[in-house]
Write an enzyme that holds these catalytic residues in place. Sequence first.
Site, PDB file in Angstrom:
ATOM      1  N   LYS A   4       0.817  -1.230   0.000  1.00 14.78           N
ATOM      2  CA  LYS A   4       0.000   0.000   0.000  1.00 14.78           C
ATOM      3  C   LYS A   4       0.841   1.267   0.000  1.00 14.78           C
ATOM      4  CE  LYS A   4       0.376  -1.971   4.166  1.00 14.78           C
ATOM      5  NZ  LYS A   4       0.168  -3.331   4.605  1.00 14.78           N
TER       6      LYS A   4
ATOM      7  N   GLU B 256      -5.401  -6.329  -4.451  1.00 15.42           N
ATOM      8  CA  GLU B 256      -6.472  -6.528  -3.463  1.00 15.42           C
ATOM      9  C   GLU B 256      -5.918  -6.671  -2.045  1.00 15.42           C
ATOM     10  OE1 GLU B 256     -10.107  -6.735  -4.425  1.00 15.42           O
ATOM     11  OE2 GLU B 256      -9.797  -6.020  -2.397  1.00 15.42           O
TER      12      GLU B 256
ATOM     13  N   LYS C 278      -4.140   3.122   2.855  1.00 17.34           N
ATOM     14  CA  LYS C 278      -5.238   2.242   2.423  1.00 17.34           C
ATOM     15  C   LYS C 278      -6.485   3.040   2.053  1.00 17.34           C
ATOM     16  CE  LYS C 278      -3.478  -1.610   5.125  1.00 17.34           C
ATOM     17  NZ  LYS C 278      -3.467  -2.242   6.458  1.00 17.34           N
TER      18      LYS C 278
ATOM     19  N   GLY D 293      -6.467  -6.494   3.922  1.00 13.12           N
ATOM     20  CA  GLY D 293      -5.973  -7.882   3.969  1.00 13.12           C
ATOM     21  C   GLY D 293      -6.843  -8.814   3.152  1.00 13.12           C
TER      22      GLY D 293
HETATM   23  N1  LIG Z   1       2.237  -8.938   6.790  1.00 12.81           N
HETATM   24  C1  LIG Z   1       0.965  -8.701   6.488  1.00 12.81           C
HETATM   25  O1  LIG Z   1       0.067  -9.204   7.149  1.00 12.81           O
HETATM   26  C2  LIG Z   1       0.620  -7.832   5.317  1.00 12.81           C
HETATM   27  C3  LIG Z   1      -0.726  -7.575   5.014  1.00 12.81           C
HETATM   28  C4  LIG Z   1      -1.065  -6.815   3.899  1.00 12.81           C
HETATM   29  C5  LIG Z   1      -0.045  -6.295   3.112  1.00 12.81           C
HETATM   30  N2  LIG Z   1       1.252  -6.521   3.425  1.00 12.81           N
HETATM   31  C6  LIG Z   1       2.301  -5.977   2.551  1.00 12.81           C
HETATM   32  O2  LIG Z   1       2.943  -7.051   1.906  1.00 12.81           O
HETATM   33  C7  LIG Z   1       4.312  -6.734   1.667  1.00 12.81           C
HETATM   34  C8  LIG Z   1       5.191  -7.827   2.295  1.00 12.81           C
HETATM   35  O3  LIG Z   1       4.996  -7.821   3.696  1.00 12.81           O
HETATM   36  P1  LIG Z   1       5.550  -9.006   4.637  1.00 12.81           P
HETATM   37  O4  LIG Z   1       4.870  -8.817   5.939  1.00 12.81           O
HETATM   38  O5  LIG Z   1       5.448 -10.301   3.929  1.00 12.81           O
HETATM   39  O6  LIG Z   1       7.077  -8.584   4.771  1.00 12.81           O
HETATM   40  P2  LIG Z   1       8.263  -9.445   5.441  1.00 12.81           P
HETATM   41  O7  LIG Z   1       7.733 -10.578   6.211  1.00 12.81           O
HETATM   42  O8  LIG Z   1       9.143  -8.454   6.120  1.00 12.81           O
HETATM   43  O9  LIG Z   1       9.041 -10.041   4.178  1.00 12.81           O
HETATM   44  C9  LIG Z   1       9.660  -9.229   3.252  1.00 12.81           C
HETATM   45  C10 LIG Z   1      10.326 -10.070   2.200  1.00 12.81           C
HETATM   46  O10 LIG Z   1      10.836  -9.182   1.194  1.00 12.81           O
HETATM   47  C11 LIG Z   1      12.172  -9.589   0.882  1.00 12.81           C
HETATM   48  N3  LIG Z   1      12.871  -8.423   0.348  1.00 12.81           N
HETATM   49  C12 LIG Z   1      13.098  -7.223   0.938  1.00 12.81           C
HETATM   50  N4  LIG Z   1      13.723  -6.393   0.075  1.00 12.81           N
HETATM   51  C13 LIG Z   1      13.896  -7.097  -1.072  1.00 12.81           C
HETATM   52  C14 LIG Z   1      14.463  -6.804  -2.330  1.00 12.81           C
HETATM   53  N5  LIG Z   1      14.971  -5.604  -2.601  1.00 12.81           N
HETATM   54  N6  LIG Z   1      14.448  -7.760  -3.294  1.00 12.81           N
HETATM   55  C15 LIG Z   1      13.928  -8.981  -3.038  1.00 12.81           C
HETATM   56  N7  LIG Z   1      13.362  -9.321  -1.865  1.00 12.81           N
HETATM   57  C16 LIG Z   1      13.346  -8.389  -0.903  1.00 12.81           C
HETATM   58  C17 LIG Z   1      12.719 -10.130   2.173  1.00 12.81           C
HETATM   59  O11 LIG Z   1      13.830 -10.956   1.858  1.00 12.81           O
HETATM   60  P3  LIG Z   1      14.569 -11.862   2.972  1.00 12.81           P
HETATM   61  O12 LIG Z   1      13.632 -13.018   3.210  1.00 12.81           O
HETATM   62  O13 LIG Z   1      15.808 -12.266   2.285  1.00 12.81           O
HETATM   63  O14 LIG Z   1      14.759 -10.988   4.162  1.00 12.81           O
HETATM   64  C18 LIG Z   1      11.508 -10.907   2.694  1.00 12.81           C
HETATM   65  O15 LIG Z   1      11.452 -12.185   2.124  1.00 12.81           O
HETATM   66  C19 LIG Z   1       4.524  -5.339   2.268  1.00 12.81           C
HETATM   67  O16 LIG Z   1       4.353  -4.386   1.266  1.00 12.81           O
HETATM   68  C20 LIG Z   1       3.388  -5.220   3.274  1.00 12.81           C
HETATM   69  O17 LIG Z   1       3.006  -3.872   3.501  1.00 12.81           O
HETATM   70  C21 LIG Z   1       1.604  -7.272   4.514  1.00 12.81           C
END
Ligand SMILES: NC(=O)c1ccc[n+]([C@@H]2O[C@H](COP(=O)([O-])OP(=O)(O)OC[C@H]3O[C@@H](n4cnc5c(N)ncnc54)[C@H](OP(=O)(O)O)[C@@H]3O)[C@@H](O)[C@H]2O)c1
Length: 401
Positions: free
Chosen positions: A98, A122, A198, A127
């Site tokens: 977002k 979406e 959002k 979420g």
């Molecule tokens: N968590 C939620 O519940 C949720 C809900 C809705 C939306 N989102 C959105 O979804 C996205 C991901 O969130 P998340 O919670 O899954 O994050 P996360 O658990 O912190 O995971 C981030 C991932 O991105 C990888 N990464 C970071 N920089 C990178 C780069 N330059 N190139 C390639 N890979 C890279 C990291 O690699 P490593 O594994 O090597 O560290 C890790 O695997 C974010 O935009 C977040 O706002 C999250």
Amino acid sequence: MGNKEISIGLFGFGCVGQGLYDVLNHSEGLKANIDKICVKDKNKKRKIESSFFTYDKNVILNQGHHNVIVELIDNANEAFEIVKEAMSNGVSVVSANKKMLAENFKELYNLQLKNNVALIYEGSAGGSIPIIRNLEEYYDNELLSSVKGILNGTCNYILSRMELENKDYADILKDAQLNGFAESDPWLDVAGFDTKFKILLLTIHAFGIVLKPDDVFNTGIQNVSYDDILYAKQRGLRIKMLGVSQKVGDKYRVYALPHFVNRESELFNVLYEYNAVEVEGAFSCKQTLVGKGAGSHPTGSAVLSDISALTYDYKYGYKKLKKALSINPNIEEGIKQVEFDFPIKLYIRFQDKEQLKELEILNVEEEYKSTTTNYIIANVSFNSLFNIYNKRDNKLFICGI
Ligand SMILES: NC(=O)c1ccc[n+]([C@@H]2O[C@H](COP(=O)([O-])OP(=O)(O)OC[C@H]3O[C@@H](n4cnc5c(N)ncnc54)[C@H](OP(=O)(O)O)[C@@H]3O)[C@@H](O)[C@H]2O)c1
């Protein structure tokens, strides 16, 4: 049309990336597979075979093996570079980012048109709640008057636990961080930025208005105390962090702010990490969608739904935005439809009256002073809230009534 095979190049294998991997493995009938995953940290142990992974974004972006890029990384600037490059190469993108979407919407919208590719997201708001495609398709002709909701699981989790466990903010925040419900730097969540990104995206799909993040006021629960929770409790209310986008006359009001809600509201019983979006239209009246607002599998399932939509070449039609642009082609002038000069009734808790001096207080309806807490209920000029915008040293707790 229909059911084409999808070869996914995935960026990110964290919370949502792994969730997507799981839900995709359990889905039947979808002809989609994750072919390569780009991550960052070479030393991290992975749950699946190492042959899936690369650390070089060009392995996915420049080799033409993938017809869909799924971007699920936690860095908005790096995500923007990846998404731009994928779209410029003519590849459709699914994202849940977002912050990246809200900060760069104009350029991302133009890239979709220029390259005739889809960018769908979406999972970025609410979420697992299917709200964006509903605003776009189901409510395409409805005369919507308001979209508002609980859009940040961290805030709702903290507020619910403070109330139900009679605890103060700092205790619950610490615990939420230990249990993975809050980031180590929780500012974007607790100060209302995440909610703002959002509601900004929902405003595009509900009303066809594109705003920049700095155009939308936000404050959050960063200064909430148990006194505020108690104030609400004693009056049969609950505090909810809300994103608000509503039509008032022929103007729109868009902001992110904690609010008191009463028992009659569908939002009252939405607790912990659950989110809810309330949509109000002239003919459909009020409808509320409730669901898990974050988390690995719930968000993964929203991302999977987007991937599935791409098997039949789905794109957002941006019908309301296109209609607005047919009247005024300058996307940046959508802000002219937004109202900033209006009185807003607020509960403001403060320690020292000096702290109120940056606000234009129009009239005070109630004032309370004690040795432990002071608050006013007052009508305040909405415009003047920008004087305290994004100031970490500001200690006021502000709540809409
Ligand atoms: N968590 C939620 O519940 C949720 C809900 C809705 C939306 N989102 C959105 O979804 C996205 C991901 O969130 P998340 O919670 O899954 O994050 P996360 O658990 O912190 O995971 C981030 C991932 O991105 C990888 N990464 C970071 N920089 C990178 C780069 N330059 N190139 C390639 N890979 C890279 C990291 O690699 P490593 O594994 O090597 O560290 C890790 O695997 C974010 O935009 C977040 O706002 C999250």
